[in-house]
Design a protein around this motif. Structure first.
Motif, PDB file in Angstrom:
ATOM      1  N   ARG A  23      40.358  31.739  39.789  1.00 58.02           N
ATOM      2  CA  ARG A  23      39.872  31.564  41.155  1.00 58.02           C
ATOM      3  C   ARG A  23      39.518  30.105  41.410  1.00 58.02           C
ATOM      4  NH1 ARG A  23      35.687  36.727  41.691  1.00 58.02           N
ATOM      5  NH2 ARG A  23      37.250  38.379  41.496  1.00 58.02           N
ATOM      6  N   GLY A  24      39.636  29.713  42.663  1.00 53.85           N
ATOM      7  CA  GLY A  24      39.240  28.379  43.075  1.00 53.85           C
ATOM      8  C   GLY A  24      37.957  28.411  43.880  1.00 53.85           C
ATOM      9  N   GLU A  25      37.574  27.269  44.402  1.00 56.73           N
ATOM     10  CA  GLU A  25      36.350  27.174  45.190  1.00 56.73           C
ATOM     11  C   GLU A  25      36.542  27.738  46.588  1.00 56.73           C
ATOM     12  OE1 GLU A  25      35.325  23.069  45.069  1.00 56.73           O
ATOM     13  OE2 GLU A  25      34.593  23.140  43.000  1.00 56.73           O
ATOM     14  N   ARG A  26      37.794  27.703  47.069  1.00 53.15           N
ATOM     15  CA  ARG A  26      38.061  28.230  48.402  1.00 53.15           C
ATOM     16  C   ARG A  26      37.993  29.758  48.405  1.00 53.15           C
ATOM     17  NH1 ARG A  26      43.637  26.381  50.636  1.00 53.15           N
ATOM     18  NH2 ARG A  26      42.929  27.889  52.205  1.00 53.15           N
ATOM     19  N   GLU A  27      37.676  30.303  49.551  1.00 55.57           N
ATOM     20  CA  GLU A  27      37.654  31.754  49.703  1.00 55.57           C
ATOM     21  C   GLU A  27      39.070  32.312  49.571  1.00 55.57           C
ATOM     22  OE1 GLU A  27      36.365  35.157  53.009  1.00 55.57           O
ATOM     23  OE2 GLU A  27      36.128  33.006  53.434  1.00 55.57           O
ATOM     24  N   ARG A  28      39.179  33.413  48.863  1.00 52.81           N
ATOM     25  CA  ARG A  28      40.480  34.074  48.733  1.00 52.81           C
ATOM     26  C   ARG A  28      40.790  34.816  50.032  1.00 52.81           C
ATOM     27  NH1 ARG A  28      38.732  37.622  44.203  1.00 52.81           N
ATOM     28  NH2 ARG A  28      36.727  36.936  44.996  1.00 52.81           N
ATOM     29  N   THR A  29      41.908  34.444  50.645  1.00 50.94           N
ATOM     30  CA  THR A  29      42.283  35.016  51.937  1.00 50.94           C
ATOM     31  C   THR A  29      43.534  35.872  51.856  1.00 50.94           C
ATOM     32  OG1 THR A  29      43.546  33.009  52.469  1.00 50.94           O
ATOM     33  CG2 THR A  29      41.243  33.099  53.195  1.00 50.94           C
ATOM     34  N   ARG A  30      44.147  35.915  50.678  1.00 54.45           N
ATOM     35  CA  ARG A  30      45.400  36.662  50.529  1.00 54.45           C
ATOM     36  C   ARG A  30      45.276  37.679  49.398  1.00 54.45           C
ATOM     37  NH1 ARG A  30      49.508  34.214  53.473  1.00 54.45           N
ATOM     38  NH2 ARG A  30      49.060  32.075  54.164  1.00 54.45           N
ATOM     39  N   GLU A  31      46.353  38.437  49.219  1.00 59.06           N
ATOM     40  CA  GLU A  31      46.346  39.548  48.275  1.00 59.06           C
ATOM     41  C   GLU A  31      46.315  39.067  46.821  1.00 59.06           C
ATOM     42  OE1 GLU A  31      48.641  38.811  50.473  1.00 59.06           O
ATOM     43  OE2 GLU A  31      49.243  40.542  51.698  1.00 59.06           O
ATOM     44  N   PRO A  32      45.998  39.964  45.891  1.00 63.35           N
ATOM     45  CA  PRO A  32      46.138  39.643  44.469  1.00 63.35           C
ATOM     46  C   PRO A  32      47.610  39.454  44.104  1.00 63.35           C
ATOM     47  CG  PRO A  32      44.779  41.614  44.801  1.00 63.35           C
ATOM     48  CD  PRO A  32      45.427  41.312  46.108  1.00 63.35           C
ATOM     49  N   VAL A  33      47.862  38.510  43.204  1.00 59.51           N
ATOM     50  CA  VAL A  33      49.201  38.268  42.662  1.00 59.51           C
ATOM     51  C   VAL A  33      49.118  38.330  41.144  1.00 59.51           C
ATOM     52  CG1 VAL A  33      51.145  36.676  42.465  1.00 59.51           C
ATOM     53  CG2 VAL A  33      49.831  36.766  44.590  1.00 59.51           C
ATOM     54  N   ILE A  34      49.932  39.189  40.536  1.00 57.40           N
ATOM     55  CA  ILE A  34      50.010  39.272  39.077  1.00 57.40           C
ATOM     56  C   ILE A  34      51.154  38.393  38.596  1.00 57.40           C
ATOM     57  CG2 ILE A  34      50.521  40.787  37.124  1.00 57.40           C
ATOM     58  CD1 ILE A  34      49.150  43.029  38.494  1.00 57.40           C
ATOM     59  N   LEU A  35      50.879  37.538  37.606  1.00 57.41           N
ATOM     60  CA  LEU A  35      51.911  36.738  36.947  1.00 57.41           C
ATOM     61  C   LEU A  35      52.195  37.362  35.587  1.00 57.41           C
ATOM     62  CD1 LEU A  35      50.661  33.091  37.670  1.00 57.41           C
ATOM     63  CD2 LEU A  35      51.992  34.609  39.129  1.00 57.41           C
ATOM     64  N   VAL A  36      53.469  37.638  35.308  1.00 58.81           N
ATOM     65  CA  VAL A  36      53.835  38.365  34.094  1.00 58.81           C
ATOM     66  C   VAL A  36      54.768  37.498  33.248  1.00 58.81           C
ATOM     67  CG1 VAL A  36      54.756  40.513  33.157  1.00 58.81           C
ATOM     68  CG2 VAL A  36      53.658  40.510  35.415  1.00 58.81           C
TER      69      VAL A  36
END
Length: 346
Positions: A23-36
């Motif tokens: 996570r970053g300092e900015r607010e999360r505004t979008r969906e979760p993304v899984i990296l595989v």
């Protein structure tokens, strides 16, 4: 400033695996993304020492990023895994964990190499219905490799299987005695593309090029000389036996050892409503770009908004590790996560 937390999860067949939530300092505004990640590496493969990684780019765009370490991760004890096991047990459990942790009912995925084949199997078998967008790099349903790779799988793999349970590119720095040392000496004698024996063993293990998984000119020195050395480890011969069957068939097939999976994934429509985006490096010598082209054509029989991108000047992993990937690749992936331009070939 990025922060991360490790979220463990358990599979139905008794493995304890994890996701790394960044996570970053900015607010999360979008969906979760899984990296595989792919075979014989780990989630950290998406965080090469370049100024901007795919993780950075996604976080900056407001996405909630989750790097999955499935049973093929080198963070865990070596095990004789198959694509079937990852498809049936690992990826569905990882997706459920993200959904439960975030409270979101939809998830997106960026999947690479054998993380891509196994996650594709999960999706096509209907095991990850929460995933609505899948960006796949290098290979998905169709498994087309260079002739030399096909010959290695058909003729060399059965011989190697008599002496070894795993291959490990890290032998390039410290080869154990016996078969690993002999194999390392053979690779040193036949690969002259650089001075990094780990890089050479990566090429021998996974493809047919010199090198196979990247273009040297696309990598920074730190990535090639240091990062590569610590990010590759054991990959079991059990995987190579299955992928050899897939290569002979031309598309993904199961081993028949895990219940509830299709025998031939190209023999039935995909059991998923996800939109698929197929990426391939033009110079890939692990899986040929034709692999993704065939998969795009096959999936497009059932839905018309999938997309295909053959990236000039890139190979296999340099789409994520390349010094200029933040300019050449990541913006396109992020655009496609948001829906793209309606699908098709560029």
């Amino acid at each position: 400033m990025l922060t991360e937390r490790v979220v463990p999860f358990s599979t139905e067949d008794g493995h304890t695996l994890n996701l790394v939530n960044v996570r970053g300092e900015r607010e999360r505004t979008r969906e979760p993304v899984i990296l595989v990640h792919g075979a014989g590496v780990r989630g950290n493969i998406f965080r090469a020492p370049v100024p901007t990684t795919i993780v950075d780019a996604l976080v900056d765009d407001g996405y909630d990023v989750w790097m999955e370490n499935w049973r093929g991760s080198i963070d865990f004890e070596p095990n004789a895994w198959t694509l079937d096991q990852a498809a049936k047990y690992d990826h569905p459990a990882a997706v459920r964990t993200v959904v439960e942790d975030t409270g979101q009912d939809k998830v997106k995925a960026i999947i690479h190499c054998q993380g891509s084949t196994s996650f594709s199997m999960s999706a096509m078998a209907g095991l990850v219905p929460q995933v609505d967008t899948i960006i796949t790099n290098a290979v998905s349903l169709h498994t087309i490799v260079p002739p030399w790779s096909k010959a290695k799988l058909q003729y060399a793999m059965p011989v190697v299987n008599r002496f070894l349970r795993y291959l490990n590119p890290a032998w390039g720095d410290t080869p154990p005695p016996g078969a690993p040392k002999l194999l390392t000496l053979f690779v040193r004698a036949t690969h002259h593309e650089c001075d990094n024996t780990v890089c050479k063993l990566v090429s021998f293990t996974y493809g047919s090029g010199f090198p196979a998984l990247w273009q040297h000119e696309n990598l920074d020195d730190d990535t090639h000389d240091e990062f590569v050395r610590r990010e590759f480890g054991n990959v079991p011969l059990s995987f190579f036996r299955q992928i050899a069957r897939c290569v002979r068939r031309g598309n993904l097939v199961s081993t028949g050892e895990v219940p509830g999976l299709p025998e031939d994934y190209a023999a039935q429509p995909p059991q998923t409503d996800a939109r698929w985006v197929f990426f391939a490096g033009e110079k890939n010598r692990c899986f040929l770009p034709e692999s993704q082209g065939r998969s795009y054509d096959w999936f497009s029989r059932y839905r018309g908004d999938h997309s295909l991108h053959i990236v000039p000047g890139y190979s296999h992993l340099d789409l994520f590790m390349g010094r200029s990937a933040a300019r050449d690749v990541f913006p396109l992936m992020i655009k496609e996560l948001g829906g793209g331009d309606g699908g098709g070939k560029p």
